[in-house]
Design a protein around this motif. Structure first.
Motif, PDB file in Angstrom:
ATOM      1  N   PRO A  72       0.812  -1.272  -0.033  1.00 22.67           N
ATOM      2  CA  PRO A  72      -0.136   0.062   0.021  1.00 22.67           C
ATOM      3  C   PRO A  72       0.891   1.232  -0.047  1.00 22.67           C
ATOM      4  O   PRO A  72       2.062   1.413   0.462  1.00 22.67           O
ATOM      5  CB  PRO A  72      -0.908   0.055   1.305  1.00 22.67           C
ATOM      6  CG  PRO A  72      -0.033  -0.976   2.247  1.00 22.67           C
ATOM      7  CD  PRO A  72       0.828  -2.137   1.416  1.00 22.67           C
ATOM      8  N   TYR A  73       0.173   2.297  -0.574  1.00 27.51           N
ATOM      9  CA  TYR A  73       0.892   3.661  -0.531  1.00 27.51           C
ATOM     10  C   TYR A  73      -0.045   4.686  -0.110  1.00 27.51           C
ATOM     11  O   TYR A  73      -1.232   4.523  -0.345  1.00 27.51           O
ATOM     12  CB  TYR A  73       1.775   3.953  -1.643  1.00 27.51           C
ATOM     13  CG  TYR A  73       1.067   4.407  -3.010  1.00 27.51           C
ATOM     14  CD1 TYR A  73       0.808   6.127  -2.971  1.00 27.51           C
ATOM     15  CD2 TYR A  73       0.330   3.741  -3.567  1.00 27.51           C
ATOM     16  CE1 TYR A  73       0.078   6.487  -4.049  1.00 27.51           C
ATOM     17  CE2 TYR A  73      -0.437   4.153  -4.702  1.00 27.51           C
ATOM     18  CZ  TYR A  73      -0.526   5.740  -4.865  1.00 27.51           C
ATOM     19  OH  TYR A  73      -1.285   6.250  -6.079  1.00 27.51           O
ATOM     20  N   GLY A  74       0.506   5.773   0.349  1.00 28.82           N
ATOM     21  CA  GLY A  74      -0.621   6.756   0.691  1.00 28.82           C
ATOM     22  C   GLY A  74      -1.446   6.447   1.750  1.00 28.82           C
ATOM     23  O   GLY A  74      -1.207   5.802   2.536  1.00 28.82           O
ATOM     24  N   GLU A  75      -2.591   7.379   1.923  1.00 34.82           N
ATOM     25  CA  GLU A  75      -3.541   7.126   3.229  1.00 34.82           C
ATOM     26  C   GLU A  75      -3.939   5.596   2.997  1.00 34.82           C
ATOM     27  O   GLU A  75      -4.176   5.271   2.040  1.00 34.82           O
ATOM     28  CB  GLU A  75      -4.821   8.182   3.075  1.00 34.82           C
ATOM     29  CG  GLU A  75      -4.353   9.433   3.131  1.00 34.82           C
ATOM     30  CD  GLU A  75      -3.754   9.857   4.434  1.00 34.82           C
ATOM     31  OE1 GLU A  75      -4.306   9.144   5.685  1.00 34.82           O
ATOM     32  OE2 GLU A  75      -2.772  10.738   4.574  1.00 34.82           O
ATOM     33  N   PRO A  76      -4.470   4.961   4.112  1.00 36.99           N
ATOM     34  CA  PRO A  76      -5.030   3.677   4.095  1.00 36.99           C
ATOM     35  C   PRO A  76      -6.126   3.584   3.327  1.00 36.99           C
ATOM     36  O   PRO A  76      -7.182   4.473   3.014  1.00 36.99           O
ATOM     37  CB  PRO A  76      -5.525   3.417   5.371  1.00 36.99           C
ATOM     38  CG  PRO A  76      -4.435   4.314   6.417  1.00 36.99           C
ATOM     39  CD  PRO A  76      -4.345   5.472   5.468  1.00 36.99           C
ATOM     40  N   GLY A  77      -6.264   2.286   2.142  1.00 40.31           N
ATOM     41  CA  GLY A  77      -7.373   2.384   1.350  1.00 40.31           C
ATOM     42  C   GLY A  77      -7.130   3.213  -0.011  1.00 40.31           C
ATOM     43  O   GLY A  77      -7.737   3.114  -0.954  1.00 40.31           O
ATOM     44  N   TYR A  78      -5.966   4.045   0.029  1.00 39.46           N
ATOM     45  CA  TYR A  78      -5.716   5.094  -1.204  1.00 39.46           C
ATOM     46  C   TYR A  78      -5.303   4.287  -2.479  1.00 39.46           C
ATOM     47  O   TYR A  78      -5.724   4.395  -3.512  1.00 39.46           O
ATOM     48  CB  TYR A  78      -4.867   6.130  -0.714  1.00 39.46           C
ATOM     49  CG  TYR A  78      -4.624   7.099  -2.112  1.00 39.46           C
ATOM     50  CD1 TYR A  78      -5.552   7.782  -2.463  1.00 39.46           C
ATOM     51  CD2 TYR A  78      -3.430   6.957  -2.653  1.00 39.46           C
ATOM     52  CE1 TYR A  78      -5.718   8.889  -3.608  1.00 39.46           C
ATOM     53  CE2 TYR A  78      -3.301   7.805  -3.689  1.00 39.46           C
ATOM     54  CZ  TYR A  78      -4.150   8.668  -4.342  1.00 39.46           C
ATOM     55  OH  TYR A  78      -3.950   9.578  -5.225  1.00 39.46           O
ATOM     56  N   GLY A  79      -4.219   3.602  -2.168  1.00 35.02           N
ATOM     57  CA  GLY A  79      -3.579   3.056  -3.621  1.00 35.02           C
ATOM     58  C   GLY A  79      -2.498   1.919  -2.964  1.00 35.02           C
ATOM     59  O   GLY A  79      -2.394   1.465  -1.974  1.00 35.02           O
ATOM     60  N   PHE A  80      -1.998   1.403  -4.182  1.00 35.69           N
ATOM     61  CA  PHE A  80      -1.049   0.317  -4.042  1.00 35.69           C
ATOM     62  C   PHE A  80      -0.012   0.478  -5.162  1.00 35.69           C
ATOM     63  O   PHE A  80      -0.235   1.048  -6.229  1.00 35.69           O
ATOM     64  CB  PHE A  80      -1.744  -1.030  -4.398  1.00 35.69           C
ATOM     65  CG  PHE A  80      -1.012  -2.469  -4.071  1.00 35.69           C
ATOM     66  CD1 PHE A  80      -0.829  -3.035  -2.926  1.00 35.69           C
ATOM     67  CD2 PHE A  80      -0.058  -2.947  -5.202  1.00 35.69           C
ATOM     68  CE1 PHE A  80      -0.266  -4.315  -2.793  1.00 35.69           C
ATOM     69  CE2 PHE A  80       0.408  -4.059  -5.056  1.00 35.69           C
ATOM     70  CZ  PHE A  80       0.537  -4.711  -3.796  1.00 35.69           C
ATOM     71  N   ALA A  81       1.166  -0.036  -4.684  1.00 33.49           N
ATOM     72  CA  ALA A  81       2.502   0.200  -5.498  1.00 33.49           C
ATOM     73  C   ALA A  81       3.309  -0.954  -5.825  1.00 33.49           C
ATOM     74  O   ALA A  81       3.295  -1.695  -4.630  1.00 33.49           O
ATOM     75  CB  ALA A  81       3.028   1.619  -5.175  1.00 33.49           C
ATOM     76  N   GLU A  82       3.950  -1.200  -6.813  1.00 38.72           N
ATOM     77  CA  GLU A  82       4.741  -2.185  -7.026  1.00 38.72           C
ATOM     78  C   GLU A  82       5.887  -1.574  -7.867  1.00 38.72           C
ATOM     79  O   GLU A  82       5.849  -0.948  -8.597  1.00 38.72           O
ATOM     80  CB  GLU A  82       4.171  -3.266  -7.923  1.00 38.72           C
ATOM     81  CG  GLU A  82       2.888  -3.832  -7.462  1.00 38.72           C
ATOM     82  CD  GLU A  82       2.419  -4.922  -8.492  1.00 38.72           C
ATOM     83  OE1 GLU A  82       1.200  -5.361  -8.019  1.00 38.72           O
ATOM     84  OE2 GLU A  82       2.833  -4.910  -9.600  1.00 38.72           O
ATOM     85  N   ASP A  83       7.125  -2.355  -7.352  1.00 39.81           N
ATOM     86  CA  ASP A  83       8.384  -1.748  -7.931  1.00 39.81           C
ATOM     87  C   ASP A  83       9.285  -2.814  -8.154  1.00 39.81           C
ATOM     88  O   ASP A  83       9.899  -3.811  -7.343  1.00 39.81           O
ATOM     89  CB  ASP A  83       9.280  -0.808  -7.134  1.00 39.81           C
ATOM     90  CG  ASP A  83      10.722  -0.349  -7.745  1.00 39.81           C
ATOM     91  OD1 ASP A  83      11.012  -0.973  -8.717  1.00 39.81           O
ATOM     92  OD2 ASP A  83      11.332   0.508  -6.853  1.00 39.81           O
TER      93      ASP A  83
END
Length: 160
Positions: A72-83
């Motif tokens: 996850p990234y940002g505020e809880p429930g905001y988004g998801f990221a992969e690198d």
């Protein structure tokens, strides 16, 4: 000073970090009007069927994925990221940053995928174009990557 061969898209070379069966949880929670765009694409696709069809084939192009981060990234429930870094069909290293933004219902609403380097991006788009030729998805990929693809990959050493 970093050089082309020091780039993060080459991965660590550690076989133990190579994931060959990753399936992101957000792929099972797509909004009805989800959009996806990527540096390997020439437009924006809309709808869960299109996203799953394109990503389903795209996954087959990877020999593996080596993650630096997925979560996850940002505020809880905001988004998801992969690198992650990967290898395309045994010939081209590719690095990817995936950003998924959720809607208020917690469903994946917008997916943006950025790949590098350019030679791998062009190769990827060509392979996708060849696969989807004659389908409604062909319009999103370039079958003619131009003269940059081969020179950009020459001299590239992929960790084995």
């Amino acid at each position: 000073m970093a050089t082309y061969l020091d780039s993060t898209y080459l991965g660590s070379g550690d076989e133990g970090r190579r994931n060959r069966d990753y399936r992101p949880a957000w792929l099972d929670k797509l909004a009805d009007d989800v959009t996806m765009e990527a540096s390997v694409m020439t437009g924006v696709v809309t709808g869960p069927e299109a996203v799953r069809t394109i990503l389903g084939f795209a996954k087959t192009l990877y020999d593996y994925q080596e993650f630096e981060y997925a979560g996850p990234y940002g505020e809880p429930g905001y988004g998801f990221a992969e690198d992650y870094s990967a290898q395309v069909k045994g010939v081209a290293p590719i690095g990817s940053i995936v950003v998924v933004r959720y809607n208020e219902a917690g469903r994946a609403q917008h997916i943006v995928i950025n790949h590098r380097p350019l030679g791998s991006v062009l190769l990827w788009s060509r392979l996708m174009a060849e696969h989807f030729a004659g389908t409604e998805y062909a319009q999103y990929f370039s079958a003619d990557p131009g003269s940059l693809a081969a020179p950009a990959l020459q001299g590239t050493q992929v960790h084995s």
